[in-house]
Write a protein that holds these residues in place. Structure first.
Motif, PDB file in Angstrom:
ATOM      1  N   GLY A  47       0.780  -1.236   0.000  1.00  0.00           N
ATOM      2  CA  GLY A  47       0.000   0.000   0.000  1.00  0.00           C
ATOM      3  C   GLY A  47       0.807   1.279   0.000  1.00  0.00           C
ATOM      4  O   GLY A  47       0.246   2.362  -0.138  1.00  0.00           O
ATOM      5  N   ALA A  48       2.125   1.179   0.168  1.00  0.00           N
ATOM      6  CA  ALA A  48       2.957   2.380   0.111  1.00  0.00           C
ATOM      7  C   ALA A  48       3.049   2.876  -1.333  1.00  0.00           C
ATOM      8  O   ALA A  48       2.903   2.103  -2.282  1.00  0.00           O
ATOM      9  CB  ALA A  48       4.351   2.096   0.665  1.00  0.00           C
ATOM     10  N   SER A  49       3.298   4.173  -1.491  1.00  0.00           N
ATOM     11  CA  SER A  49       3.504   4.752  -2.819  1.00  0.00           C
ATOM     12  C   SER A  49       4.970   5.077  -3.062  1.00  0.00           C
ATOM     13  O   SER A  49       5.391   5.217  -4.212  1.00  0.00           O
ATOM     14  CB  SER A  49       2.683   6.035  -2.975  1.00  0.00           C
ATOM     15  N   GLY A  50       5.734   5.235  -1.996  1.00  0.00           N
ATOM     16  CA  GLY A  50       7.155   5.532  -2.080  1.00  0.00           C
ATOM     17  C   GLY A  50       7.850   5.025  -0.838  1.00  0.00           C
ATOM     18  O   GLY A  50       7.229   4.870   0.218  1.00  0.00           O
ATOM     19  N   VAL A  51       9.166   4.764  -0.961  1.00  0.00           N
ATOM     20  CA  VAL A  51       9.919   4.164   0.144  1.00  0.00           C
ATOM     21  C   VAL A  51      11.253   4.899   0.300  1.00  0.00           C
ATOM     22  O   VAL A  51      11.957   5.153  -0.694  1.00  0.00           O
ATOM     23  CB  VAL A  51      10.178   2.663  -0.105  1.00  0.00           C
ATOM     24  N   ALA A  52      11.608   5.206   1.540  1.00  0.00           N
ATOM     25  CA  ALA A  52      12.892   5.852   1.825  1.00  0.00           C
ATOM     26  C   ALA A  52      14.010   4.823   1.787  1.00  0.00           C
ATOM     27  O   ALA A  52      13.867   3.711   2.302  1.00  0.00           O
ATOM     28  CB  ALA A  52      12.851   6.535   3.189  1.00  0.00           C
ATOM     29  N   ILE A  53      15.142   5.212   1.192  1.00  0.00           N
ATOM     30  CA  ILE A  53      16.282   4.304   1.076  1.00  0.00           C
ATOM     31  C   ILE A  53      17.500   4.856   1.818  1.00  0.00           C
ATOM     32  O   ILE A  53      18.638   4.725   1.357  1.00  0.00           O
ATOM     33  CB  ILE A  53      16.611   4.018  -0.394  1.00  0.00           C
ATOM     34  N   ASP A  54      17.252   5.448   2.979  1.00  0.00           N
ATOM     35  CA  ASP A  54      18.350   5.959   3.794  1.00  0.00           C
ATOM     36  C   ASP A  54      19.369   4.869   4.107  1.00  0.00           C
ATOM     37  O   ASP A  54      20.574   5.134   4.194  1.00  0.00           O
ATOM     38  CB  ASP A  54      17.808   6.555   5.093  1.00  0.00           C
ATOM     39  N   ALA A  55      18.902   3.635   4.285  1.00  0.00           N
ATOM     40  CA  ALA A  55      19.805   2.531   4.619  1.00  0.00           C
ATOM     41  C   ALA A  55      20.776   2.229   3.487  1.00  0.00           C
ATOM     42  O   ALA A  55      21.833   1.638   3.726  1.00  0.00           O
ATOM     43  CB  ALA A  55      18.991   1.269   4.951  1.00  0.00           C
ATOM     44  N   TRP A  56      20.449   2.613   2.265  1.00  0.00           N
ATOM     45  CA  TRP A  56      21.367   2.425   1.146  1.00  0.00           C
ATOM     46  C   TRP A  56      22.286   3.626   0.970  1.00  0.00           C
ATOM     47  O   TRP A  56      23.403   3.480   0.467  1.00  0.00           O
ATOM     48  CB  TRP A  56      20.602   2.218  -0.164  1.00  0.00           C
TER      49      TRP A  56
END
Length: 373
Positions: free
Chosen positions: A291-300
């Motif tokens: 259900g998300a539209s976008g995801v944060a990739i701080d871990a990358w």
């Protein structure tokens, strides 16, 4: 957790049924387009963003080079001009770009008739507004109104002297607040209550007429606070779950729950962006399927900051240029983004209700997804 390990390993991306007729398939992701409340369309090249970069860990010029290099990979990067520039020096990140490559999603996302575009950038609008300048609104993709209370690495609800010094550009011999920690704010001081948050959002839309205005909230009182935010009619919601040591099933369930609450509030069309903490490309795709539209990739992205620091060795005289930063980014990010893009494109081959499955009855019941047998 290693970035080689799927955090949501119990959740499976299910392939098409073996009886599915063969058909051609577009393997490239299309840019993501959504409309502001006033009808203005905003296009993002990828549903990936770097939510909270530790810019004060790098010299401004190195931070600018890093932000530019990551944004050139079509990742939306959160930054103020004061994060990337000292004393109003020119920045690469905010420069008007010229490109003849019409296949680039980043350029197509903001292209005009002159073939010009700007790199995808998010403006972190914190309640205290430290470091925020009028120029930050220019050509931004997202204005992020943060209602999440900032916690410093020390554990305080505060900002470090180094961070404040960077934002406020104060002289070393006359630091802000005497050089001590500065308390973090919980709510914009010019907003009377949550009922009046919509006025602030409208103001920000006028200040940045091409940007979408999102509101960030924590997950602790999800039903109460999400409903309050939705009344203010933002252009999107960011759910920040990176500051909690959350179990994988909790992360998945909260994502599912947030989207359900938005549907029930007649806001199913609004983007829901998730800040999940450590994830793999497969995890990011699963969150979008939930259900998300976008995801944060701080871990990358955050480890790139550490590698740059190690390469410089703390020396202000180290020879280190944009090409060096770009080389480190190229070693760390493109293969993950390509993995994400490939898995995302595969979702188009499967009906939405069949995209996710699990062999765990616990996960199937908690998420209301297919129990595989």
């Amino acid at each position: 957790m290693s970035l080689l390990d799927d955090r949501l390993a119990s959740l499976l991306l299910v392939p098409p049924r073996v009886t599915t007729p063969w058909s051609g398939h577009d393997c490239d992701l299309r840019p993501i387009t959504f409309a502001r409340i006033d009808g203005v369309e905003v296009t993002c090249p990828l549903p990936l963003f770097w939510y909270d970069p530790p810019w004060d860990s790098l010299a401004p010029q190195h931070a600018d080079w890093l932000a530019t290099s990551v944004a050139e990979l079509d990742v939306i990067v959160s930054a103020l001009s004061r994060d990337l520039s000292a004393h109003a020096t020119p920045m690469l990140m905010t420069q008007r770009q010229e490109s003849a490559d019409e296949s680039s999603p980043a350029s197509n996302a903001s292209r005009d008739e002159s073939n010009a575009f700007y790199l995808p950038r998010m403006v972190p609008y914190r309640p205290e507004r430290y470091g925020l300048l009028p120029v930050d609104y220019d050509d931004a993709k997202i204005i992020d109104v943060r209602l999440t209370l900032h916690r410093d690495i020390s554990g305080r609800f505060a900002y470090s002297p180094e961070q404040i010094g960077r934002w406020e550009a104060t002289p070393e011999d006359s630091p802000h607040s005497g050089g001590g920690y500065v308390p973090a704010g919980t709510f914009p001081p010019d907003v009377i209550s949550m009922k009046h948050l919509g006025n602030k959002i409208d103001q920000l839309r006028r200040l940045s007429p091409k940007a979408a205005v999102f509101v960030s909230i924590p997950p602790f009182r999800l039903e109460e606070e999400l409903s309050g935010v939705l009344v203010s009619k933002p252009d999107g919601v960011i759910l920040r779950m990176d500051q909690v040591d959350m179990e994988p099933l909790q992360l998945a369930a909260l994502t599912r729950r947030a989207r359900k609450l938005m549907r029930e509030a007649d806001a199913k069309h609004l983007p829901l962006w998730i800040v999940p903490g450590e994830i793999t490309p497969a995890d990011a795709v699963k969150l979008i399927a939930l259900g998300a539209s976008g995801v944060a990739i701080d871990a990358w992205c955050d480890p790139i900051v550490d590698e740059i620091q190690e390469s410089i060795g703390g020396s202000p005289y180290a020879t280190f240029g944009f090409d060096d930063v770009d080389r480190i980014v190229t070693q760390q990010l493109p293969h993950r983004i390509e993995n994400f893009s490939g898995l995302m494109s595969s979702l188009d081959r499967v009906p939405a209700k069949e995209q996710l499955g699990t062999f765990s009855s616990t996960w199937a019941k908690a998420l209301a997804i297919n129990a595989l047998r």
